[in-house]
Scaffold this active site. Sequence first.
Site, PDB file in Angstrom:
ATOM      1  N   CYS A 187       0.826  -1.211   0.000  1.00 19.67           N
ATOM      2  CA  CYS A 187       0.000   0.000   0.000  1.00 19.67           C
ATOM      3  C   CYS A 187       0.864   1.266   0.000  1.00 19.67           C
ATOM      4  O   CYS A 187       0.701   2.144  -0.857  1.00 19.67           O
ATOM      5  CB  CYS A 187      -0.964  -0.017   1.175  1.00 19.67           C
ATOM      6  SG  CYS A 187      -0.223  -0.488   2.752  1.00 19.67           S
TER       7      CYS A 187
HETATM    8  N1  LIG Z   1      -4.342  -4.404   4.754  1.00 22.27           N
HETATM    9  C1  LIG Z   1      -3.803  -3.683   3.781  1.00 22.27           C
HETATM   10  O1  LIG Z   1      -4.010  -2.449   3.698  1.00 22.27           O
HETATM   11  C2  LIG Z   1      -2.926  -4.332   2.753  1.00 22.27           C
HETATM   12  C3  LIG Z   1      -2.477  -3.551   1.691  1.00 22.27           C
HETATM   13  C4  LIG Z   1      -1.646  -4.146   0.718  1.00 22.27           C
HETATM   14  C5  LIG Z   1      -1.270  -5.464   0.851  1.00 22.27           C
HETATM   15  N2  LIG Z   1      -1.702  -6.191   1.916  1.00 22.27           N
HETATM   16  C6  LIG Z   1      -1.248  -7.588   2.018  1.00 22.27           C
HETATM   17  O2  LIG Z   1      -2.330  -8.450   1.719  1.00 22.27           O
HETATM   18  C7  LIG Z   1      -2.237  -9.628   2.512  1.00 22.27           C
HETATM   19  C8  LIG Z   1      -3.532  -9.781   3.330  1.00 22.27           C
HETATM   20  O3  LIG Z   1      -3.637  -8.632   4.163  1.00 22.27           O
HETATM   21  P1  LIG Z   1      -4.873  -8.390   5.139  1.00 22.27           P
HETATM   22  O4  LIG Z   1      -4.695  -7.026   5.668  1.00 22.27           O
HETATM   23  O5  LIG Z   1      -6.141  -8.771   4.468  1.00 22.27           O
HETATM   24  O6  LIG Z   1      -4.533  -9.465   6.283  1.00 22.27           O
HETATM   25  P2  LIG Z   1      -5.515 -10.141   7.341  1.00 22.27           P
HETATM   26  O7  LIG Z   1      -6.683  -9.233   7.548  1.00 22.27           O
HETATM   27  O8  LIG Z   1      -4.677 -10.516   8.502  1.00 22.27           O
HETATM   28  O9  LIG Z   1      -6.029 -11.462   6.583  1.00 22.27           O
HETATM   29  C9  LIG Z   1      -5.207 -12.580   6.341  1.00 22.27           C
HETATM   30  C10 LIG Z   1      -6.034 -13.685   5.717  1.00 22.27           C
HETATM   31  O10 LIG Z   1      -5.192 -14.816   5.477  1.00 22.27           O
HETATM   32  C11 LIG Z   1      -5.774 -15.978   6.090  1.00 22.27           C
HETATM   33  N3  LIG Z   1      -4.684 -16.870   6.522  1.00 22.27           N
HETATM   34  C12 LIG Z   1      -3.659 -16.608   7.364  1.00 22.27           C
HETATM   35  N4  LIG Z   1      -2.820 -17.664   7.447  1.00 22.27           N
HETATM   36  C13 LIG Z   1      -3.345 -18.627   6.647  1.00 22.27           C
HETATM   37  C14 LIG Z   1      -2.960 -19.955   6.313  1.00 22.27           C
HETATM   38  N5  LIG Z   1      -1.876 -20.516   6.821  1.00 22.27           N
HETATM   39  N6  LIG Z   1      -3.752 -20.651   5.444  1.00 22.27           N
HETATM   40  C15 LIG Z   1      -4.880 -20.093   4.935  1.00 22.27           C
HETATM   41  N7  LIG Z   1      -5.303 -18.835   5.200  1.00 22.27           N
HETATM   42  C16 LIG Z   1      -4.533 -18.120   6.048  1.00 22.27           C
HETATM   43  C17 LIG Z   1      -6.570 -15.428   7.254  1.00 22.27           C
HETATM   44  O11 LIG Z   1      -7.540 -16.409   7.622  1.00 22.27           O
HETATM   45  P3  LIG Z   1      -8.223 -16.375   9.097  1.00 22.27           P
HETATM   46  O12 LIG Z   1      -9.093 -15.138   9.126  1.00 22.27           O
HETATM   47  O13 LIG Z   1      -9.016 -17.623   9.130  1.00 22.27           O
HETATM   48  O14 LIG Z   1      -7.074 -16.309  10.071  1.00 22.27           O
HETATM   49  C18 LIG Z   1      -7.170 -14.193   6.598  1.00 22.27           C
HETATM   50  O15 LIG Z   1      -8.255 -14.585   5.758  1.00 22.27           O
HETATM   51  C19 LIG Z   1      -0.995  -9.449   3.406  1.00 22.27           C
HETATM   52  O16 LIG Z   1       0.106 -10.098   2.841  1.00 22.27           O
HETATM   53  C20 LIG Z   1      -0.791  -7.948   3.413  1.00 22.27           C
HETATM   54  O17 LIG Z   1       0.549  -7.572   3.631  1.00 22.27           O
HETATM   55  C21 LIG Z   1      -2.551  -5.661   2.852  1.00 22.27           C
END
Ligand SMILES: NC(=O)c1ccc[n+]([C@@H]2O[C@H](COP(=O)([O-])OP(=O)(O)OC[C@H]3O[C@@H](n4cnc5c(N)ncnc54)[C@H](OP(=O)(O)O)[C@@H]3O)[C@@H](O)[C@H]2O)c1
Length: 340
Positions: A150
């Site tokens: 981001c």
């Molecule tokens: N948030 C942002 O603004 C943003 C911006 C750019 C990029 N990103 C990137 O996008 C990715 C997701 O970010 P997020 O903010 O959405 O994170 P998040 O809210 O923590 O969500 C992570 C997701 O991954 C799942 N997960 C975690 N470990 C897993 C595993 N071993 N097997 C299967 N599913 C698994 C979680 O499932 P459960 O809910 O069941 O634990 C959840 O659905 C990250 O790499 C982050 O760096 C995020």
Amino acid sequence: MINVGIVGVTGFAGEELLDILLRHPEVRISYLSAKIDKPTPISQIFPRLKGKIDLVCKKPEIKEIVNQCDLVFLALPHTVSMEFVPALLRAKKRVIDLSADYRLKDTKVYAQFYKVNHKDKLHLNEAVYGLPEIYRHRIKQARLIANPGCYPTVIILSLAPLVALEVIDPASIIIDAKSGVSGAGRRLAESFLFTEINEDFKAYKVGVHQHTPEIEQELSRLGGKKIKVTFVPHLLPLTRGILATIYARKDKKLKNKSQNLINLYRRFYKKEPFIRIRQEDISPRLRDVVGTNFCDISIKDNPDTVIVIATIDNLLKGASGQAVQNFNIMYGFREDTALV
Ligand SMILES: NC(=O)c1ccc[n+]([C@@H]2O[C@H](COP(=O)([O-])OP(=O)(O)OC[C@H]3O[C@@H](n4cnc5c(N)ncnc54)[C@H](OP(=O)(O)O)[C@@H]3O)[C@@H](O)[C@H]2O)c1
């Protein structure tokens, strides 16, 4: 119709992807997955989706993903994505990875900032950095997209014209950026409790944020020389949005030239559907971009310095909106399909 899966659908980025893809006319959502213990209808996890989609969300199984999807969005934490990518590519699936696993080309730098060794060097070179404004031609053919972070998205878009056209001294770049709390994901942590964040404002990871090498890698590619930046991120007591204020000294050669920097930006981004260049006296604000895939940019042209201010929604242009923009490019759909 393209059969699409989302792995990590219960996270912030995954949920946002689901919303966008539900209104995409060329997509059939065929697979939903997260870390959850037992299979659960997605409409139970997100009751607002009742009547809209009745797929069951379950633990990811490579075999099932391969059987049910043409393309998979991985909205997983870093280090988890690279457990899935090799098998998906072997099965000839296309992948858009939202994590940091395939963004950094140097595995030593990855290990330094993400504290683990990279496990899939084979596909690292193949991954295309998914910033459409810079790499659109490569995204079209890609099997694996490394969707940008981001902060890097808003910062690279802010600086690309200045760096590519050698308007500034690249050693002088200082980035002061502020993000809403959803940038940290949905996971539980004391430092992200409402009571810790509400009515407060602070800098964090000063000089050591994991997005620093990603910003430097891409600016160096654009400028054709090694570029280092000073980057200080801050945590805003808001749910979503990033505002970056960037300072740089003008290149000595430019100081004597009369070059309108706003027009330079307008030319650079002439055909870009999601970049809006503001008039000099109008600073971008979060309110105008939150809930959209736009990046708003203003340029203040001083005698010796340039100040660029830019905003995005971290979950849209900074994550899931950009991922769908990449998807649209990969399949030849109108780039703004489902995004406006
Ligand atoms: N948030 C942002 O603004 C943003 C911006 C750019 C990029 N990103 C990137 O996008 C990715 C997701 O970010 P997020 O903010 O959405 O994170 P998040 O809210 O923590 O969500 C992570 C997701 O991954 C799942 N997960 C975690 N470990 C897993 C595993 N071993 N097997 C299967 N599913 C698994 C979680 O499932 P459960 O809910 O069941 O634990 C959840 O659905 C990250 O790499 C982050 O760096 C995020």
